[in-house]
Design a protein around this motif. Structure first.
Motif, short mmCIF file in Angstrom:
data_model
loop_
_atom_site.label_atom_id
_atom_site.label_comp_id
_atom_site.label_asym_id
_atom_site.label_seq_id
_atom_site.Cartn_x
_atom_site.Cartn_y
_atom_site.Cartn_z
N ALA A 123 34.86 29.93 31.09
CA ALA A 123 34.77 30.21 32.52
C ALA A 123 34.07 31.53 32.75
N TYR A 124 33.02 31.50 33.54
CA TYR A 124 32.38 32.72 34.03
C TYR A 124 32.85 32.95 35.46
N LEU A 125 33.23 34.17 35.77
CA LEU A 125 33.71 34.51 37.10
C LEU A 125 32.76 35.48 37.77
N GLU A 152 38.01 30.45 26.86
CA GLU A 152 37.38 31.76 26.98
C GLU A 152 37.10 32.08 28.44
N ILE A 153 37.27 33.34 28.81
CA ILE A 153 36.90 33.84 30.13
C ILE A 153 35.88 34.94 29.91
N LYS A 154 34.79 34.91 30.68
CA LYS A 154 33.72 35.89 30.48
C LYS A 154 33.26 36.48 31.81
N TYR A 188 37.18 41.08 28.88
CA TYR A 188 36.40 39.84 28.95
C TYR A 188 34.92 40.07 29.28
N LEU A 208 41.23 42.03 32.71
CA LEU A 208 39.86 41.56 32.76
C LEU A 208 38.82 42.38 32.00
N PHE A 247 41.49 27.95 30.43
CA PHE A 247 40.22 28.09 29.73
C PHE A 247 40.40 28.75 28.36
N LEU A 286 44.58 31.09 34.78
CA LEU A 286 43.18 30.96 34.34
C LEU A 286 43.10 31.03 32.82
N LYS A 287 43.86 31.95 32.24
CA LYS A 287 43.88 32.11 30.78
C LYS A 287 44.48 30.87 30.10
#
Length: 279
Positions: free
Chosen positions: A3-5, A32-34, A71, A68, A30, A26-27
Protein backbone atom coordinates in the motif's frame (compact mmCIF):
# COMPACT_ATOMS: atom_id res chain seq x y z
CA UNK A 1 -0.06 -6.65 -0.96
CA UNK A 2 1.70 -3.27 -0.91
CA UNK A 3 0.00 0.00 0.00
CA UNK A 4 1.25 3.44 -0.98
CA UNK A 5 -0.36 6.30 0.92
CA UNK A 6 -0.54 9.96 0.01
CA UNK A 7 -0.64 12.87 2.46
CA UNK A 8 -4.40 13.43 2.57
CA UNK A 9 -5.00 9.72 3.20
CA UNK A 10 -2.66 9.67 6.18
CA UNK A 11 -4.18 12.78 7.72
CA UNK A 12 -7.74 11.59 7.15
CA UNK A 13 -7.02 8.24 8.81
CA UNK A 14 -5.47 9.92 11.85
CA UNK A 15 -7.53 13.08 12.26
CA UNK A 16 -10.92 11.37 12.21
CA UNK A 17 -10.41 10.30 15.82
CA UNK A 18 -6.81 11.28 16.71
CA UNK A 19 -5.57 7.79 17.46
CA UNK A 20 -3.71 5.09 15.53
CA UNK A 21 -6.63 2.62 15.26
CA UNK A 22 -6.92 2.79 11.46
CA UNK A 23 -3.15 2.72 10.96
CA UNK A 24 -3.07 -0.55 12.94
CA UNK A 25 -5.81 -2.01 10.74
CA UNK A 26 -3.82 -0.92 7.69
CA UNK A 27 -0.81 -2.86 8.99
CA UNK A 28 -2.98 -5.96 9.45
CA UNK A 29 -4.33 -5.73 5.91
CA UNK A 30 -1.16 -5.03 3.90
CA UNK A 31 2.14 -6.90 3.89
CA UNK A 32 4.00 -3.65 3.24
CA UNK A 33 3.15 0.03 3.69
CA UNK A 34 5.23 2.61 1.83
CA UNK A 35 5.51 6.38 1.79
CA UNK A 36 7.60 8.29 -0.72
CA UNK A 37 9.92 10.93 0.77
CA UNK A 38 7.86 13.54 -1.09
CA UNK A 39 4.72 12.45 0.80
CA UNK A 40 6.52 12.69 4.12
CA UNK A 41 7.74 16.19 3.22
CA UNK A 42 4.13 17.19 2.49
CA UNK A 43 3.01 15.57 5.72
CA UNK A 44 5.49 17.63 7.72
CA UNK A 45 4.40 20.78 5.94
CA UNK A 46 0.62 20.28 6.10
CA UNK A 47 -0.02 18.14 9.16
CA UNK A 48 -1.50 20.98 11.24
CA UNK A 49 -3.78 22.42 8.54
CA UNK A 50 -6.96 20.93 10.01
CA UNK A 51 -5.92 20.98 13.67
CA UNK A 52 -8.27 23.09 15.78
CA UNK A 53 -7.07 22.27 19.30
CA UNK A 54 -3.33 22.73 19.89
CA UNK A 55 -3.32 19.73 22.23
CA UNK A 56 -4.00 17.57 19.17
CA UNK A 57 -0.65 18.51 17.62
CA UNK A 58 1.32 16.36 20.08
CA UNK A 59 -1.03 13.40 19.47
CA UNK A 60 -0.68 13.83 15.72
CA UNK A 61 3.11 13.96 15.89
CA UNK A 62 3.27 10.90 18.10
CA UNK A 63 1.16 8.82 15.70
CA UNK A 64 3.14 9.96 12.64
CA UNK A 65 6.58 9.34 14.09
CA UNK A 66 5.75 6.18 16.01
CA UNK A 67 3.82 4.52 13.20
CA UNK A 68 4.82 5.91 9.83
CA UNK A 69 8.37 7.28 9.71
CA UNK A 70 9.85 3.80 9.26
CA UNK A 71 7.75 3.26 6.12
CA UNK A 72 9.50 5.91 4.03
CA UNK A 73 10.82 4.25 0.87
CA UNK A 74 14.13 5.80 -0.19
CA UNK A 75 14.71 3.50 -3.18
CA UNK A 76 16.06 5.08 -6.35
CA UNK A 77 13.20 5.29 -8.85
CA UNK A 78 14.43 8.00 -11.25
CA UNK A 79 13.67 5.91 -14.35
CA UNK A 80 10.09 5.30 -13.22
CA UNK A 81 9.73 8.99 -12.36
CA UNK A 82 10.78 9.97 -15.88
CA UNK A 83 8.50 7.28 -17.31
CA UNK A 84 5.50 8.72 -15.46
CA UNK A 85 6.40 12.27 -16.48
CA UNK A 86 6.82 11.28 -20.13
CA UNK A 87 3.50 9.49 -20.41
CA UNK A 88 1.49 12.03 -18.39
CA UNK A 89 2.51 15.43 -19.77
CA UNK A 90 0.54 18.25 -18.23
CA UNK A 91 -0.69 15.99 -15.45
CA UNK A 92 2.49 15.09 -13.59
CA UNK A 93 3.22 17.45 -10.72
CA UNK A 94 6.01 17.66 -8.18
CA UNK A 95 3.77 16.27 -5.46
CA UNK A 96 3.22 13.16 -3.37
CA UNK A 97 0.56 11.71 -5.65
CA UNK A 98 2.71 11.78 -8.80
CA UNK A 99 5.74 10.44 -6.96
CA UNK A 100 3.70 7.68 -5.33
CA UNK A 101 2.35 6.58 -8.72
CA UNK A 102 5.91 6.34 -10.06
CA UNK A 103 7.21 4.38 -7.12
CA UNK A 104 4.17 2.08 -7.16
CA UNK A 105 5.01 1.10 -10.74
CA UNK A 106 8.56 0.22 -9.79
CA UNK A 107 7.56 -1.90 -6.81
CA UNK A 108 4.83 -3.68 -8.73
CA UNK A 109 7.34 -4.79 -11.38
CA UNK A 110 10.42 -5.54 -9.33
CA UNK A 111 9.64 -7.59 -6.26
CA UNK A 112 12.01 -8.93 -3.63
CA UNK A 113 11.60 -12.57 -4.62
CA UNK A 114 10.49 -12.57 -8.25
CA UNK A 115 10.12 -10.25 -11.24
CA UNK A 116 6.65 -8.73 -11.29
CA UNK A 117 5.57 -10.45 -8.09
CA UNK A 118 3.56 -7.40 -6.98
CA UNK A 119 1.73 -6.79 -10.25
CA UNK A 120 -1.96 -6.21 -9.47
CA UNK A 121 -1.04 -6.24 -5.78
CA UNK A 122 0.22 -2.68 -5.35
CA UNK A 123 -2.45 -0.29 -4.08
CA UNK A 124 -2.35 3.48 -4.12
CA UNK A 125 -4.67 4.87 -1.44
CA UNK A 126 -5.67 8.47 -2.05
CA UNK A 127 -8.58 10.76 -1.23
CA UNK A 128 -7.37 13.13 -3.93
CA UNK A 129 -10.14 12.67 -6.53
CA UNK A 130 -8.35 14.62 -9.31
CA UNK A 131 -5.23 12.45 -8.96
CA UNK A 132 -7.33 9.29 -9.19
CA UNK A 133 -9.11 10.61 -12.26
CA UNK A 134 -5.91 11.76 -13.98
CA UNK A 135 -3.76 8.71 -13.24
CA UNK A 136 -6.42 5.99 -13.07
CA UNK A 137 -6.03 4.77 -16.66
CA UNK A 138 -2.22 5.01 -16.46
CA UNK A 139 -2.30 2.89 -13.30
CA UNK A 140 -4.58 0.38 -15.01
CA UNK A 141 -2.62 -0.10 -18.24
CA UNK A 142 0.56 -0.66 -16.24
CA UNK A 143 -1.32 -3.38 -14.29
CA UNK A 144 -0.01 -2.00 -11.03
CA UNK A 145 -3.03 -2.80 -8.89
CA UNK A 146 -5.90 -0.61 -7.71
CA UNK A 147 -6.31 3.02 -6.76
CA UNK A 148 -8.72 3.26 -3.83
CA UNK A 149 -9.78 5.94 -1.34
CA UNK A 150 -10.19 5.77 2.43
CA UNK A 151 -13.91 4.96 2.19
CA UNK A 152 -12.98 1.92 0.07
CA UNK A 153 -10.38 1.07 2.70
CA UNK A 154 -12.94 1.35 5.51
CA UNK A 155 -15.27 -0.91 3.54
CA UNK A 156 -12.52 -3.55 3.45
CA UNK A 157 -11.94 -3.07 7.19
CA UNK A 158 -15.65 -3.69 7.76
CA UNK A 159 -15.76 -6.75 5.47
CA UNK A 160 -12.70 -8.11 7.30
CA UNK A 161 -14.55 -7.38 10.58
CA UNK A 162 -11.88 -5.00 11.84
CA UNK A 163 -14.60 -2.39 12.41
CA UNK A 164 -18.37 -2.47 12.80
CA UNK A 165 -20.93 -1.26 10.26
CA UNK A 166 -21.69 1.71 12.50
CA UNK A 167 -18.02 2.67 12.54
CA UNK A 168 -17.97 2.54 8.74
CA UNK A 169 -20.86 5.00 8.50
CA UNK A 170 -19.41 7.14 11.28
CA UNK A 171 -16.13 7.42 9.35
CA UNK A 172 -17.99 8.64 6.26
CA UNK A 173 -19.89 11.24 8.27
CA UNK A 174 -16.72 12.38 10.04
CA UNK A 175 -14.92 12.69 6.73
CA UNK A 176 -17.49 15.25 5.62
CA UNK A 177 -16.55 17.38 8.61
CA UNK A 178 -12.81 16.91 8.23
CA UNK A 179 -12.65 18.28 4.70
CA UNK A 180 -13.05 21.84 5.89
CA UNK A 181 -11.41 23.11 9.02
CA UNK A 182 -13.33 26.38 8.74
CA UNK A 183 -16.65 24.55 9.13
CA UNK A 184 -15.54 23.16 12.47
CA UNK A 185 -14.15 26.48 13.70
CA UNK A 186 -17.30 28.37 12.71
CA UNK A 187 -19.45 25.75 14.45
CA UNK A 188 -17.42 26.13 17.65
CA UNK A 189 -17.64 29.94 17.53
CA UNK A 190 -21.40 29.91 16.96
CA UNK A 191 -21.95 27.46 19.82
CA UNK A 192 -19.80 29.63 22.12
CA UNK A 193 -21.76 32.73 21.12
CA UNK A 194 -25.08 30.96 21.69
CA UNK A 195 -23.95 29.77 25.11
CA UNK A 196 -22.58 33.16 26.21
CA UNK A 197 -25.32 35.43 24.87
CA UNK A 198 -28.37 33.18 24.95
CA UNK A 199 -30.48 35.73 26.83
CA UNK A 200 -29.74 38.45 24.27
CA UNK A 201 -30.64 36.32 21.25
CA UNK A 202 -34.11 36.90 19.80
CA UNK A 203 -36.41 33.96 19.08
CA UNK A 204 -35.85 34.33 15.31
CA UNK A 205 -32.08 34.51 15.77
CA UNK A 206 -32.25 31.46 18.00
CA UNK A 207 -33.98 29.50 15.21
CA UNK A 208 -31.38 30.65 12.67
CA UNK A 209 -28.44 29.76 14.91
CA UNK A 210 -29.87 26.36 15.82
CA UNK A 211 -30.45 25.58 12.13
CA UNK A 212 -26.93 26.66 11.21
CA UNK A 213 -25.31 24.57 13.95
CA UNK A 214 -27.28 21.55 12.73
CA UNK A 215 -26.20 22.21 9.13
CA UNK A 216 -22.53 22.47 10.07
CA UNK A 217 -22.64 19.18 11.95
CA UNK A 218 -24.46 17.26 9.21
CA UNK A 219 -23.41 18.45 5.75
CA UNK A 220 -25.93 17.59 3.05
CA UNK A 221 -26.11 18.10 -0.71
CA UNK A 222 -28.25 21.19 -0.12
CA UNK A 223 -25.64 22.79 2.14
CA UNK A 224 -24.45 25.42 -0.35
CA UNK A 225 -27.86 26.95 -0.99
CA UNK A 226 -29.00 26.67 2.64
CA UNK A 227 -25.77 28.23 3.92
CA UNK A 228 -26.07 31.20 1.53
CA UNK A 229 -29.70 31.65 2.53
CA UNK A 230 -28.97 31.74 6.26
CA UNK A 231 -25.98 34.07 5.87
CA UNK A 232 -28.21 36.55 4.01
CA UNK A 233 -31.03 36.67 6.54
CA UNK A 234 -31.46 39.96 8.45
CA UNK A 235 -31.35 38.07 11.76
CA UNK A 236 -27.97 36.52 11.01
CA UNK A 237 -26.48 39.74 9.63
CA UNK A 238 -27.22 41.42 12.96
CA UNK A 239 -25.31 38.64 14.77
CA UNK A 240 -22.50 38.87 12.22
CA UNK A 241 -21.95 42.57 12.98
CA UNK A 242 -21.14 41.57 16.56
CA UNK A 243 -18.75 38.82 15.39
CA UNK A 244 -16.59 40.30 12.63
CA UNK A 245 -14.09 37.44 12.88
CA UNK A 246 -16.73 35.12 11.42
CA UNK A 247 -16.64 36.90 8.05
CA UNK A 248 -13.32 35.44 6.90
CA UNK A 249 -14.47 31.94 7.89
CA UNK A 250 -17.76 32.29 6.06
CA UNK A 251 -16.04 33.59 2.90
CA UNK A 252 -13.58 30.69 2.89
CA UNK A 253 -16.44 28.21 3.34
CA UNK A 254 -18.29 29.75 0.40
CA UNK A 255 -15.16 29.50 -1.80
CA UNK A 256 -14.12 26.03 -0.61
CA UNK A 257 -14.11 23.05 -2.95
CA UNK A 258 -15.14 20.65 -0.17
CA UNK A 259 -18.75 20.74 -1.38
CA UNK A 260 -17.73 18.77 -4.47
CA UNK A 261 -16.81 15.82 -2.25
CA UNK A 262 -19.93 15.85 -0.12
CA UNK A 263 -22.33 14.36 -2.74
CA UNK A 264 -19.89 11.48 -3.30
CA UNK A 265 -19.72 10.66 0.41
CA UNK A 266 -23.50 10.89 0.76
CA UNK A 267 -23.93 8.54 -2.20
CA UNK A 268 -21.51 6.03 -0.64
CA UNK A 269 -23.48 6.08 2.60
CA UNK A 270 -26.74 5.51 0.70
CA UNK A 271 -25.14 2.65 -1.25
CA UNK A 272 -23.89 1.02 1.95
CA UNK A 273 -27.37 1.10 3.38
CA UNK A 274 -28.92 -0.29 0.20
CA UNK A 275 -26.34 -2.81 -1.05
CA UNK A 276 -25.02 -3.98 2.32
CA UNK A 277 -28.28 -3.50 4.24
CA UNK A 278 -26.61 -1.17 6.71
CA UNK A 279 -29.14 0.71 8.83
Amino acid sequence: MIAYLDTCTILNLIQINYNDEYIKHLKRLFVEIKLTPKVFEELERNKYDNVIDDSQKMILNGIIYNNLKNYIDFEDFKKELEFTKKHNPGIFKENGESYSISQSIMNSRYGKEDFGEHLLKTYFISDDAPAKEEFGYFYQINVVGQMINTIDLMTVFWLKQYITKNELIRYCNSLKQLYNKDLNILSIKIKEYKSSFDKEITPKQHIIITKLISMLSDITEEFKNDFYEICNTPEFRVILKKNNDWNALINRIKESQFREKIPYIIKRIKDFKKVYSID
